[in-house]
Design a protein around this motif. Structure first.
Motif, PDB file in Angstrom:
ATOM      1  N   GLU A  46       0.634  -1.215   0.050  1.00 61.34           N
ATOM      2  CA  GLU A  46       0.049  -0.188  -0.002  1.00 61.34           C
ATOM      3  C   GLU A  46       0.964   1.285   0.003  1.00 61.34           C
ATOM      4  O   GLU A  46       1.918   1.265   0.374  1.00 61.34           O
ATOM      5  CB  GLU A  46      -0.725  -0.133   1.114  1.00 61.34           C
ATOM      6  CG  GLU A  46      -1.680  -1.128   1.258  1.00 61.34           C
ATOM      7  CD  GLU A  46      -3.182  -0.770   0.760  1.00 61.34           C
ATOM      8  OE1 GLU A  46      -3.596   0.248   0.797  1.00 61.34           O
ATOM      9  OE2 GLU A  46      -3.830  -1.758   0.502  1.00 61.34           O
ATOM     10  N   ALA A  69      -4.669   7.481   1.073  1.00 58.49           N
ATOM     11  CA  ALA A  69      -4.460   5.885   1.446  1.00 58.49           C
ATOM     12  C   ALA A  69      -3.039   5.555   1.833  1.00 58.49           C
ATOM     13  O   ALA A  69      -2.169   6.036   1.679  1.00 58.49           O
ATOM     14  CB  ALA A  69      -4.798   4.976   0.198  1.00 58.49           C
ATOM     15  N   GLY A  83      -2.477   1.646   7.930  1.00 60.12           N
ATOM     16  CA  GLY A  83      -3.153   2.027   8.997  1.00 60.12           C
ATOM     17  C   GLY A  83      -4.361   2.916   8.862  1.00 60.12           C
ATOM     18  O   GLY A  83      -4.885   3.075   9.700  1.00 60.12           O
ATOM     19  N   LEU A  84      -4.463   3.570   7.824  1.00 61.67           N
ATOM     20  CA  LEU A  84      -5.459   4.249   7.503  1.00 61.67           C
ATOM     21  C   LEU A  84      -6.733   3.439   6.949  1.00 61.67           C
ATOM     22  O   LEU A  84      -6.630   2.464   6.282  1.00 61.67           O
ATOM     23  CB  LEU A  84      -5.131   5.525   6.455  1.00 61.67           C
ATOM     24  CG  LEU A  84      -3.914   6.161   6.744  1.00 61.67           C
ATOM     25  CD1 LEU A  84      -3.778   7.320   5.744  1.00 61.67           C
ATOM     26  CD2 LEU A  84      -4.188   6.995   8.129  1.00 61.67           C
ATOM     27  N   ASP A  85      -7.917   3.754   7.307  1.00 63.05           N
ATOM     28  CA  ASP A  85      -9.172   3.279   6.618  1.00 63.05           C
ATOM     29  C   ASP A  85      -9.701   3.954   5.289  1.00 63.05           C
ATOM     30  O   ASP A  85     -10.927   3.940   5.237  1.00 63.05           O
ATOM     31  CB  ASP A  85     -10.200   3.642   7.952  1.00 63.05           C
ATOM     32  CG  ASP A  85     -11.516   2.452   7.540  1.00 63.05           C
ATOM     33  OD1 ASP A  85     -11.112   1.444   7.022  1.00 63.05           O
ATOM     34  OD2 ASP A  85     -12.347   2.956   8.071  1.00 63.05           O
ATOM     35  N   ILE A  86      -8.754   4.139   4.425  1.00 71.96           N
ATOM     36  CA  ILE A  86      -8.976   4.630   3.132  1.00 71.96           C
ATOM     37  C   ILE A  86      -8.388   3.457   2.212  1.00 71.96           C
ATOM     38  O   ILE A  86      -7.201   3.375   2.330  1.00 71.96           O
ATOM     39  CB  ILE A  86      -8.303   5.881   2.900  1.00 71.96           C
ATOM     40  CG1 ILE A  86      -9.039   7.051   3.693  1.00 71.96           C
ATOM     41  CG2 ILE A  86      -8.564   6.302   1.525  1.00 71.96           C
ATOM     42  CD1 ILE A  86      -8.466   8.308   3.873  1.00 71.96           C
ATOM     43  N   SER A  87      -9.257   2.998   1.285  1.00 75.74           N
ATOM     44  CA  SER A  87      -8.683   2.123   0.347  1.00 75.74           C
ATOM     45  C   SER A  87      -7.831   2.839  -0.791  1.00 75.74           C
ATOM     46  O   SER A  87      -8.016   3.749  -1.357  1.00 75.74           O
ATOM     47  CB  SER A  87      -9.817   1.442  -0.333  1.00 75.74           C
ATOM     48  OG  SER A  87      -9.372   0.464  -1.386  1.00 75.74           O
ATOM     49  N   ASP A 109      -9.391   2.809  -4.493  1.00 75.71           N
ATOM     50  CA  ASP A 109     -10.716   3.594  -4.631  1.00 75.71           C
ATOM     51  C   ASP A 109     -10.410   5.105  -5.192  1.00 75.71           C
ATOM     52  O   ASP A 109     -10.022   5.812  -4.204  1.00 75.71           O
ATOM     53  CB  ASP A 109     -11.460   3.639  -3.569  1.00 75.71           C
ATOM     54  CG  ASP A 109     -12.736   4.615  -3.575  1.00 75.71           C
ATOM     55  OD1 ASP A 109     -13.082   5.148  -4.904  1.00 75.71           O
ATOM     56  OD2 ASP A 109     -13.636   4.712  -2.689  1.00 75.71           O
ATOM     57  N   THR A 138     -11.444   8.231  -3.143  1.00 76.83           N
ATOM     58  CA  THR A 138     -10.746   8.682  -1.761  1.00 76.83           C
ATOM     59  C   THR A 138      -9.526   8.502  -1.674  1.00 76.83           C
ATOM     60  O   THR A 138      -8.915   9.312  -0.736  1.00 76.83           O
ATOM     61  CB  THR A 138     -11.767   7.896  -0.928  1.00 76.83           C
ATOM     62  OG1 THR A 138     -11.181   6.277  -1.035  1.00 76.83           O
ATOM     63  CG2 THR A 138     -13.315   8.108  -0.827  1.00 76.83           C
ATOM     64  N   SER A 139      -8.719   7.793  -2.538  1.00 71.37           N
ATOM     65  CA  SER A 139      -7.242   7.332  -2.238  1.00 71.37           C
ATOM     66  C   SER A 139      -6.482   8.503  -2.338  1.00 71.37           C
ATOM     67  O   SER A 139      -5.263   8.316  -1.883  1.00 71.37           O
ATOM     68  CB  SER A 139      -7.025   6.195  -2.980  1.00 71.37           C
ATOM     69  OG  SER A 139      -7.035   6.698  -4.338  1.00 71.37           O
TER      70      SER A 139
END
Length: 162
Positions: free
Chosen positions: A7, A101, A104-108, A111, A114-115
């Motif tokens: 990631e 993104a 540890g972050l809650d962003i895919s 996507d 939002t990324s």
């Protein structure tokens, strides 16, 4: 180059990640994805993440080191996304949107809505699938002597097994 696996390590609008591979001025990297190709699907097909941040938290003033993106099915013949380097918006270039993104972050990271990062659609250049992505630093104008595109990660939004 192992730092590119996994990631992106996004830090949002204020800071750029240091978990990157710097291409240096005019540097180039070619990435493959094992037995997986990028497939043309609806909307963005892959996302390129650099360590961009925004000056004064203003998205129209990115601290950027732009990259020109090309794709290839065979590693020999390349199709390049047109990259507008000289003025905002830097359409078709990578390296001008902050990364949201990260581990540890809650962003895919898959996507594009939002990324963060810079999303690319193969249909924009008339390509149905690609095995390789090439990133070429084009930040030479106005950048410091040791600057260059700092690649964090590339994610495949639409992938297909070969």
């Amino acid at each position: 180059p192992e730092i590119l696996y996994g990631e992106p390590q996004g830090l949002g609008t204020h800071y750029g990640s240091t978990d990157v591979l710097s291409l240096g001025k005019s540097g180039t990297i070619v990435l493959g994805f094992g037995g997986t190709d990028i497939a043309d699907g609806p909307g963005a097909d892959f996302i390129v993440f650099e360590n961009t941040f925004y000056i004064g938290d203003d998205a129209t003033k990115p601290f950027k080191e732009l990259g020109e993106i090309s794709v290839s099915a065979d590693g020999e013949t390349w199709t390049t996304f047109p990259c507008t380097q000289d003025a905002y918006p830097f359409t078709g270039c990578a390296g001008w949107h902050a990364t949201f993104a990260g581990a540890g972050l809650d962003i895919s990271a898959y996507d594009p809505a939002t990324s963060g990062g810079d999303a690319f659609d193969l249909a924009d250049v008339g390509v149905e699938s690609a095995r390789f992505v090439k990133i070429h630093d084009v930040s030479n104008f106005g950048a410091g002597g040791n600057a260059g595109f700092d690649l964090d990660a590339v994610t495949l939004v639409h992938a297909q097994d070969r």
